[in-house]
Design a protein around this motif. Sequence first.
Motif, short mmCIF file in Angstrom:
data_model
loop_
_atom_site.label_atom_id
_atom_site.label_comp_id
_atom_site.label_asym_id
_atom_site.label_seq_id
_atom_site.Cartn_x
_atom_site.Cartn_y
_atom_site.Cartn_z
N UNK A 123 0.84 -1.20 0.00
CA UNK A 123 0.00 0.00 0.00
C UNK A 123 0.87 1.25 0.00
N UNK A 124 1.93 1.26 0.78
CA UNK A 124 2.81 2.43 0.84
C UNK A 124 3.46 2.69 -0.51
N UNK A 125 3.91 1.61 -1.17
CA UNK A 125 4.55 1.77 -2.48
C UNK A 125 3.56 2.30 -3.52
N UNK A 126 2.37 1.72 -3.55
CA UNK A 126 1.36 2.16 -4.51
C UNK A 126 0.96 3.61 -4.23
N UNK A 127 0.73 3.90 -2.97
CA UNK A 127 0.27 5.24 -2.60
C UNK A 127 1.33 6.29 -2.92
N UNK A 128 2.61 5.98 -2.64
CA UNK A 128 3.69 6.93 -2.95
C UNK A 128 3.80 7.14 -4.45
N UNK A 129 3.70 6.05 -5.22
CA UNK A 129 3.78 6.17 -6.67
C UNK A 129 2.64 7.00 -7.24
N UNK A 130 1.44 6.79 -6.74
CA UNK A 130 0.29 7.56 -7.22
C UNK A 130 0.38 9.02 -6.80
N UNK A 131 0.97 9.26 -5.64
CA UNK A 131 1.15 10.65 -5.21
C UNK A 131 2.11 11.39 -6.14
N UNK A 132 3.21 10.74 -6.51
CA UNK A 132 4.15 11.36 -7.44
C UNK A 132 3.49 11.62 -8.79
N UNK A 133 2.71 10.64 -9.26
CA UNK A 133 2.02 10.81 -10.54
C UNK A 133 1.01 11.95 -10.47
N UNK A 134 0.32 12.05 -9.35
CA UNK A 134 -0.66 13.13 -9.18
C UNK A 134 0.01 14.49 -9.20
N UNK A 135 1.14 14.61 -8.49
CA UNK A 135 1.87 15.88 -8.47
C UNK A 135 2.34 16.25 -9.88
N UNK A 136 2.82 15.25 -10.64
CA UNK A 136 3.25 15.51 -12.02
C UNK A 136 2.09 16.05 -12.85
N UNK A 137 0.91 15.45 -12.72
CA UNK A 137 -0.26 15.90 -13.49
C UNK A 137 -0.69 17.30 -13.06
N UNK A 138 -0.59 17.59 -11.77
CA UNK A 138 -0.98 18.92 -11.30
C UNK A 138 -0.02 19.98 -11.83
N UNK A 139 1.28 19.65 -11.86
CA UNK A 139 2.26 20.57 -12.44
C UNK A 139 1.97 20.81 -13.91
N UNK A 140 1.64 19.73 -14.62
CA UNK A 140 1.29 19.85 -16.03
C UNK A 140 0.03 20.71 -16.21
N UNK A 141 -0.93 20.50 -15.34
CA UNK A 141 -2.19 21.28 -15.40
C UNK A 141 -1.90 22.77 -15.26
N UNK A 142 -1.06 23.14 -14.30
CA UNK A 142 -0.74 24.56 -14.11
C UNK A 142 0.05 25.10 -15.30
N UNK A 143 1.02 24.31 -15.78
CA UNK A 143 1.84 24.77 -16.89
C UNK A 143 1.04 24.97 -18.17
N UNK A 144 0.13 24.05 -18.46
CA UNK A 144 -0.63 24.20 -19.71
C UNK A 144 -1.57 25.40 -19.64
#
Length: 688
Positions: free
Chosen positions: A440-461
Amino acid sequence: MIAVVGSQSAGKSSVLENIVGRSFLPRGNGIVTRCPCEIRMHATESEEYGMFKGSNEPDRKYFDFNDIRLKIESETDRLAGKKGLTVDAILLDIYSPNVLDLTLVDLPGAVRTVAEGQDLDTPAKIQQMILRYIAQPNCIILAVSAANNDLAVSDAIALSQQVDPKGERTIGVLTKLDLMDEGTNARRIITGEDDSAPKLKLGYIGVVNRSQKDIIDHRSITDAREKEAQYFASEPAYRSLFARMGTQHLVTRCSEQLVQAIQRELPTISKKLNALIHQKKQELRALPDTQPATLRSMMTEVIHAFIEEFNGLIDGLKKSAGFEDTSELVGGARIEALFSSVFRQEIFDLYVFSGGDASMAEDNIRILMKNTKGLGGGLFMDNAALDKMIANQIERFRDPSIKCARMVFEEMSKLQSKAIDQVAVLGAFPKARLAIIEVVTRVLSGQHEKTVDHLNTFVEMNCHRINYDHPDFDSVRVMHEVELRRFGDEENEEEKTLVLKAHSGQELTSEEKAKVRGIMERRQRASQGQQPRAADGGTVSSHFQGGMSAPPTNNTTVGAGLGAGSLVRQTSKDVESQRLHHFLKTISPKEQTQVEQVVALTDAYFALSKKAVVDQVPKYIQLLLVEHTQKKVAKEVMMLVSDANVEELMSPSDDVKIRREETQAALEKLQEAHEMLFEVSRAASTGL
């Protein structure tokens, strides 16, 4: 329980030994019993022995009752010291075919004076110790008194009356009947005819204990009981009361009273037993029997239980533990509150002029506009300046969005721990528990990183693509409102509508065109004669952080006020720099209007972007960090079942087997007690 109470010389210890049927209590001068001794008798068909389960040798069996006496003495010294007192009890279990199932408590004899070397508060301490036991409502009191002493001064009766004033659970035990003065007896006390004797509803029972000579001669308890029976059968005063006298009758009466006390407490005892049985069953479920053939199916059940708890906490579809708590939001409800309240408020609290944003200072805006026009300037405002201004504001959404994702990540981590704790059986399998936590920790950490990447992309676009054609972005109305704020609202409604029509590019008649030219000329004359006005009546400069310098008048000379000498010393480079500074500080009415338009358009687009961020960011986080985590966790923890190391993962902790055996034994005892309780209840209801 049955507590035996009496003064030091009343024969209390002899009564106890007669009931048990064996001589085992320490004897001596002074205070011998210095702590309670709980004697639990168990009727068995095996040989007689005793055990001290609260001692340092809880499993040792004592078959010689002389050894039991010595052990009581050593346990007394261990608990109370050589001369002290303690409320800590010695626990003695006696197993014998010659006893009834009773629990007797031997308490220190009541004293009124102290011997040399003893604490002065010893009598008070002994009294408190006695009262601590006999105050319990389900305790039967054996008040032992010597028949050759006046009952009015009996310590046992006095103590029992403090906690049982009506005498409803006190049995008076009269000893030393054979030592009364010649011509006297206790018959009237035993029959209840003596009005001077304290009244006890359970009455008085006379007994004859072993004499000191019998003890020295090692007369057995069996012989002593026979001698006691012969005395009551031959003594004229007690011959007719033979069936109500003696140790055997006392034992039977104690057993009857104990049953009656249990019957009175049946509802309470039954409730407690059921609660304990339920508790032990719960403990057994948390300590499963790990047979190799069932390990895989057991692990599957454990993982399904975890997934159900985890998803239930998030979705709110299952009434998991904690959902009954109304003191705070939990699970998915808490995440929803982060979206709809905390994050939403933080975004809407952002304003174009807030946060000390230097890029929104009036000078900076004007310089930015000049830079974007380049050489030759231009008649109209350049989009590049507006793009830069809006992008700078949209960039401010990045930190709150990432912060929101972090808060949801932390909440999901808490839900993981809570869900694992709810699956009690995982406590028995630390390796499986750790494996689930790691997944659970591994999955949750991975999804958190992916979410942050998408949010950065959202702001940049959103920074790179400014959509001026957005249906909710009315630039014409915004610029028109700037005009109204700048020159006031002297136009009537007809003129306002006409100017707005002209700004929007609609076709005008010749008459309308003439009216618009008149309005524009009037505004031009107004701009030459007064400082532009803001909507609140102040100057526009007051709306900018950093303020705006007043433009110099036409006769302002570079370096004015410095003195003639300073001008002489200035280099050509200094003069050039000052002239450039003068150019930057100089603002024309047209530039002032354009600055206001840039700010107004930026503010309008920023307000529009807030709504998009408040709507879109929670969707990104919910999809990527919550829902995708749920799906991946369910998939990857189930892969543990197909792992070849299932047997290792499901290996229980070292103490699970022992704890299971102990819990199983305790459950069986409780169930036996429940059956006995049922029998007692049935006997009471049928009168048997």
